[in-house]
Design an enzyme around this catalytic site. Structure first.
Site, PDB file in Angstrom:
ATOM      1  N   ASN A  51     -53.245  21.869  69.391  1.00  0.00           N
ATOM      2  CA  ASN A  51     -54.018  22.948  68.184  1.00  0.00           C
ATOM      3  C   ASN A  51     -52.536  23.201  67.632  1.00  0.00           C
ATOM      4  O   ASN A  51     -51.451  23.825  68.839  1.00  0.00           O
ATOM      5  CB  ASN A  51     -54.562  23.560  69.471  1.00  0.00           C
ATOM      6  N   TYR A 141     -57.463  25.785  49.883  1.00  0.00           N
ATOM      7  CA  TYR A 141     -56.263  24.830  50.292  1.00  0.00           C
ATOM      8  C   TYR A 141     -55.486  24.615  49.562  1.00  0.00           C
ATOM      9  O   TYR A 141     -54.064  24.244  49.920  1.00  0.00           O
ATOM     10  CB  TYR A 141     -57.580  23.559  50.561  1.00  0.00           C
TER      11      TYR A 141
HETATM   12  C1  AKB Z   1     -59.267  17.758  49.451  1.00  0.00           C
HETATM   13  O1  AKB Z   1     -60.798  16.548  48.420  1.00  0.00           O
HETATM   14  O2  AKB Z   1     -60.082  18.616  50.042  1.00  0.00           O
HETATM   15  C2  AKB Z   1     -59.244  16.153  49.742  1.00  0.00           C
HETATM   16  C3  AKB Z   1     -57.445  16.061  48.584  1.00  0.00           C
HETATM   17  C4  AKB Z   1     -57.693  15.846  47.408  1.00  0.00           C
HETATM   18  O3  AKB Z   1     -56.210  17.016  48.468  1.00  0.00           O
HETATM   19  N1  AKB Z   1     -59.550  15.271  48.985  1.00  0.00           N
END
Ligand code: AKB
Length: 313
Positions: A51, A141
């Site tokens: 992890n 992200y």
């Molecule tokens: C996503 O779609 O989140 C990934 C990326 C483009 O980093 N494939």
């Protein structure tokens, strides 16, 4: 001898990159790790359950295997990240800081960490997005990748950590499934074509996105990691381009091989994420610094996948 620890080795990129690293440096030079113990069966090399939030365990593995390089791939991607934003931030950021701190403390030789086109946003120039430009990511992200890029550059400039990174476009492969990305449709579409099903696309027909076939992504990663340190002018993350297409264009490429294939469109929340990302990437800095050049175009990729992907019907 270099010893390489790969985190998130059971993922879409990790599965193929670990195999490629073992092919290049020898199975005994690679330690694959993943939080999912079932991933062990994919590898011939040593496997450890890890992890990546557990810094002490990561440190112990580095000591036990005399690790000199870490490829830190474990992360939560764009679409999955939106379902649990704070955990995504914690996982993506704390794990990177664990790796960078251990690289500093243990004087590791090299670190690889993937960034993404998700670092760009609605105010970024969408066509031929340059290396340096406005970056206003809208997903957790993307925010974590942009912050991570700044940390990588910081650890390089302040502590001399040799950390290298690529801003991957959507990665397309047939050996391991992607998990939770906005670009995943471009993998799923091949499965539907081979199963003889109508593909239900979660993006609109005309949504351009930058993409790359996995063999090019593996080549880019290894070329960057083997480049002499003095040729690496970017210590945040390099733009790398390869393909740029819409769902309708990949559908038409597949139809050349499967003329009866059908597609339907029902865009969902991922359409907004895709709309905020670039259409295509200017990767001239990577081309200049370490001779980056992709090999696969859309039809060559389609042919290769349709010839090699095995689906259960
Ligand atoms: C996503 O779609 O989140 C990934 C990326 C483009 O980093 N494939």
């Amino acid at each position: 001898m270099e010893k390489i620890l790969v985190t998130g080795a059971g993922g879409q990129l990790g599965t193929e990159l670990t195999e490629a690293l073992a092919g290049r440096y020898g199975t005994s030079a690679i330690i694959a790790s993943d939080i999912n113990e079932k991933a062990a069966s994919r590898f011939d090399c040593t496997f450890e359950v890890l992890n990546v939030l557990d810094k002490d365990k990561m440190a112990a593995l580095i000591d036990k295997h005399e690790v000199t390089q870490v490829y830190h791939l474990a992360a939560i991607l764009s679409a999955a990240g939106e379902k649990n934003p704070l955990f995504t931030w914690d996982l993506n950021m704390k794990s990177l800081l664990n790796v960078l701190e251990l690289a500093r403390e243990k004087n590791l030789n090299k670190i690889y960490w993937p960034s993404s086109i998700a670092v760009f946003g609605p105010h970024t120039r969408a066509v031929d997005t340059p290396q340096y430009c406005v970056m206003d990511p809208t997903t957790v992200y993307g925010i974590s990748k942009l912050a991570g890029e700044r940390w990588c550059e910081y650890y390089n400039k302040i502590y001399g950590v040799d950390v290298r990174s690529l801003r991957y476009p959507g990665l397309i492969s047939y050996k391991a499934a992607p998990g939770g990305g906005t670009t995943d449709y471009a993998v799923e579409i091949y499965h539907s074509a081979l199963k003889g099903e109508t593909f239900n696309c979660f993006l609109k027909a005309d949504t351009h996105l930058p993409m790359m076939y996995m063999p090019d992504a593996i080549k880019a990663t290894i070329d960057l990691m083997e480049a002499p340190a003095e040729s690496i002018s970017v210590r945040s993350s390099y733009n790398v381009g390869a393909l740029s297409f819409t769902p309708e264009e990949i559908y038409n490429s597949i139809k050349k091989f499967h003329p009866d294939f059908k597609i339907a469109y029902s865009p969902d929340f991922r359409q907004n994420i895709a709309a905020s990302w670039p259409d295509s990437i200017d990767d001239s800095v990577a081309r200049e610094d370490w001779n980056w050049k992709p090999e696969f175009d859309l039809d060559a990729m389609t042919k290769d996948i349709l010839e090699n992907l095995v689906v259960e019907k």
